[in-house]
Design a protein around this motif. Sequence first.
Motif, PDB file in Angstrom:
ATOM      1  N   LEU A 175       0.852  -1.183   0.000  1.00  0.00           N
ATOM      2  CA  LEU A 175       0.000   0.000   0.000  1.00  0.00           C
ATOM      3  C   LEU A 175       0.887   1.232   0.000  1.00  0.00           C
ATOM      4  O   LEU A 175       1.776   1.365   0.852  1.00  0.00           O
ATOM      5  CB  LEU A 175      -0.902   0.004   1.230  1.00  0.00           C
ATOM      6  CG  LEU A 175      -1.949   1.125   1.317  1.00  0.00           C
ATOM      7  CD1 LEU A 175      -3.011   0.939   0.235  1.00  0.00           C
ATOM      8  CD2 LEU A 175      -2.607   1.141   2.698  1.00  0.00           C
ATOM      9  N   VAL A 176       0.670   2.131  -0.956  1.00  0.00           N
ATOM     10  CA  VAL A 176       1.531   3.306  -1.083  1.00  0.00           C
ATOM     11  C   VAL A 176       0.686   4.555  -1.271  1.00  0.00           C
ATOM     12  O   VAL A 176      -0.494   4.489  -1.648  1.00  0.00           O
ATOM     13  CB  VAL A 176       2.508   3.169  -2.269  1.00  0.00           C
ATOM     14  CG1 VAL A 176       3.440   1.979  -2.078  1.00  0.00           C
ATOM     15  CG2 VAL A 176       1.767   3.065  -3.604  1.00  0.00           C
ATOM     16  N   THR A 177       1.321   5.694  -1.023  1.00  0.00           N
ATOM     17  CA  THR A 177       0.729   6.978  -1.382  1.00  0.00           C
ATOM     18  C   THR A 177       1.731   7.743  -2.216  1.00  0.00           C
ATOM     19  O   THR A 177       2.948   7.633  -2.005  1.00  0.00           O
ATOM     20  CB  THR A 177       0.343   7.804  -0.136  1.00  0.00           C
ATOM     21  OG1 THR A 177      -0.302   9.026  -0.555  1.00  0.00           O
ATOM     22  CG2 THR A 177       1.567   8.168   0.692  1.00  0.00           C
ATOM     23  N   ILE A 187      -3.814   7.158  -2.996  1.00  0.00           N
ATOM     24  CA  ILE A 187      -3.397   5.957  -2.275  1.00  0.00           C
ATOM     25  C   ILE A 187      -3.847   4.728  -3.059  1.00  0.00           C
ATOM     26  O   ILE A 187      -4.960   4.698  -3.597  1.00  0.00           O
ATOM     27  CB  ILE A 187      -4.007   5.932  -0.865  1.00  0.00           C
ATOM     28  CG1 ILE A 187      -3.439   7.079  -0.017  1.00  0.00           C
ATOM     29  CG2 ILE A 187      -3.742   4.599  -0.176  1.00  0.00           C
ATOM     30  CD1 ILE A 187      -4.087   7.210   1.350  1.00  0.00           C
ATOM     31  N   GLY A 188      -2.990   3.728  -3.145  1.00  0.00           N
ATOM     32  CA  GLY A 188      -3.343   2.498  -3.824  1.00  0.00           C
ATOM     33  C   GLY A 188      -2.298   1.424  -3.582  1.00  0.00           C
ATOM     34  O   GLY A 188      -1.340   1.634  -2.832  1.00  0.00           O
ATOM     35  N   GLU A 189      -2.478   0.278  -4.222  1.00  0.00           N
ATOM     36  CA  GLU A 189      -1.535  -0.825  -4.094  1.00  0.00           C
ATOM     37  C   GLU A 189      -0.638  -0.899  -5.322  1.00  0.00           C
ATOM     38  O   GLU A 189      -1.076  -0.633  -6.442  1.00  0.00           O
ATOM     39  CB  GLU A 189      -2.277  -2.150  -3.916  1.00  0.00           C
ATOM     40  CG  GLU A 189      -3.024  -2.257  -2.596  1.00  0.00           C
ATOM     41  CD  GLU A 189      -3.632  -3.640  -2.395  1.00  0.00           C
ATOM     42  OE1 GLU A 189      -3.519  -4.486  -3.326  1.00  0.00           O
ATOM     43  OE2 GLU A 189      -4.207  -3.878  -1.324  1.00  0.00           O
ATOM     44  N   TYR A 219       8.533   9.169  -5.915  1.00  0.00           N
ATOM     45  CA  TYR A 219       7.329   9.878  -5.500  1.00  0.00           C
ATOM     46  C   TYR A 219       6.386   9.032  -4.644  1.00  0.00           C
ATOM     47  O   TYR A 219       5.341   9.537  -4.214  1.00  0.00           O
ATOM     48  CB  TYR A 219       6.558  10.377  -6.720  1.00  0.00           C
ATOM     49  CG  TYR A 219       7.200  11.537  -7.444  1.00  0.00           C
ATOM     50  CD1 TYR A 219       8.386  12.107  -7.000  1.00  0.00           C
ATOM     51  CD2 TYR A 219       6.613  12.079  -8.589  1.00  0.00           C
ATOM     52  CE1 TYR A 219       8.976  13.165  -7.673  1.00  0.00           C
ATOM     53  CE2 TYR A 219       7.189  13.150  -9.261  1.00  0.00           C
ATOM     54  CZ  TYR A 219       8.366  13.679  -8.802  1.00  0.00           C
ATOM     55  OH  TYR A 219       8.942  14.731  -9.470  1.00  0.00           O
ATOM     56  N   VAL A 220       6.693   7.766  -4.417  1.00  0.00           N
ATOM     57  CA  VAL A 220       5.770   6.924  -3.650  1.00  0.00           C
ATOM     58  C   VAL A 220       6.389   6.547  -2.303  1.00  0.00           C
ATOM     59  O   VAL A 220       7.605   6.414  -2.170  1.00  0.00           O
ATOM     60  CB  VAL A 220       5.365   5.639  -4.411  1.00  0.00           C
ATOM     61  CG1 VAL A 220       4.618   5.987  -5.678  1.00  0.00           C
ATOM     62  CG2 VAL A 220       6.565   4.767  -4.711  1.00  0.00           C
ATOM     63  N   VAL A 221       5.524   6.386  -1.321  1.00  0.00           N
ATOM     64  CA  VAL A 221       5.929   5.977   0.026  1.00  0.00           C
ATOM     65  C   VAL A 221       5.004   4.851   0.474  1.00  0.00           C
ATOM     66  O   VAL A 221       3.780   4.960   0.357  1.00  0.00           O
ATOM     67  CB  VAL A 221       5.840   7.142   1.030  1.00  0.00           C
ATOM     68  CG1 VAL A 221       6.228   6.670   2.435  1.00  0.00           C
ATOM     69  CG2 VAL A 221       6.723   8.303   0.606  1.00  0.00           C
ATOM     70  N   VAL A 222       5.587   3.779   0.982  1.00  0.00           N
ATOM     71  CA  VAL A 222       4.789   2.680   1.524  1.00  0.00           C
ATOM     72  C   VAL A 222       4.181   3.120   2.848  1.00  0.00           C
ATOM     73  O   VAL A 222       4.875   3.688   3.704  1.00  0.00           O
ATOM     74  CB  VAL A 222       5.657   1.425   1.740  1.00  0.00           C
ATOM     75  CG1 VAL A 222       4.784   0.259   2.218  1.00  0.00           C
ATOM     76  CG2 VAL A 222       6.390   1.041   0.462  1.00  0.00           C
TER      77      VAL A 222
END
Length: 245
Positions: A175-177, A187-189, A219-222
């Motif tokens: 799951l990341v944003t 937010i998504g997977e 650009y994504v963070v778990v």
Amino acid sequence: MTNHQKRLSVPKSWPVERKTDTFTVKAGAGPHGEDGVPLLILLRDVLGYVDSRKEARYALSEDGVLVNGDAVSDEERPIGMFDILAFPAREEYFRVFPDEGGRLSLTPIDEDAAESRLGKVEDKRQVPGGDTQLSLHDGTNVVVDEEDYSPNDSIVIDNDDKSIVAHFPYEDGALVTAVRGNHAGKIGEVDSIDVTKGSGSNIVHVSDGDEEFETVEEYVVVIDENFTDDDSSDDTVTTTGDDDE
């Protein structure tokens, strides 16, 4: 050195209006680099708890404002992504989180959630003694005695004893944003990660069930699934009052 920052040149993440006045508050030295928002802006312009720099300094002198569990005395202290802002006397707690425009906003959370904070692992290296040092997105360094961490993973740090209480690997299904770019705040997977040869950024494909998007890995963070349970908030507001008082 000046205590002012031109509004037109502030980072896009700052929750300030750029055309109302020429200047705003300049962030002091500290975590988050140039993306860090001065605490004064959040206290005065976002939350409306103080009307001036003088009032902010008085409030901070009473140890009534905690950032990541620690009392803060500097009104210019940079506040950034995933920091926890707490006002124990008010029984109010907030997590700093990017909204869909990429600007930092304050999401209300409960007291239990305010006891720890999320950090993205940006670097990993060996230090003398054989331990491993993790460097987080906000400049924090954490020394661990095991190798089970990788860059782009996320960890949760207890604000009291600074120990790691959770670990979220960066992998398919995570799951990341998105925290920057055109999809900031979504937010998504993770569906898949396309590894780019050479110096280019890897591309991450993300799905939230109804929509799919892609963005660069940086650009994504778990995140923890509990992030999706936070109450939504419209606390980001335009600035009011004079910036240098």
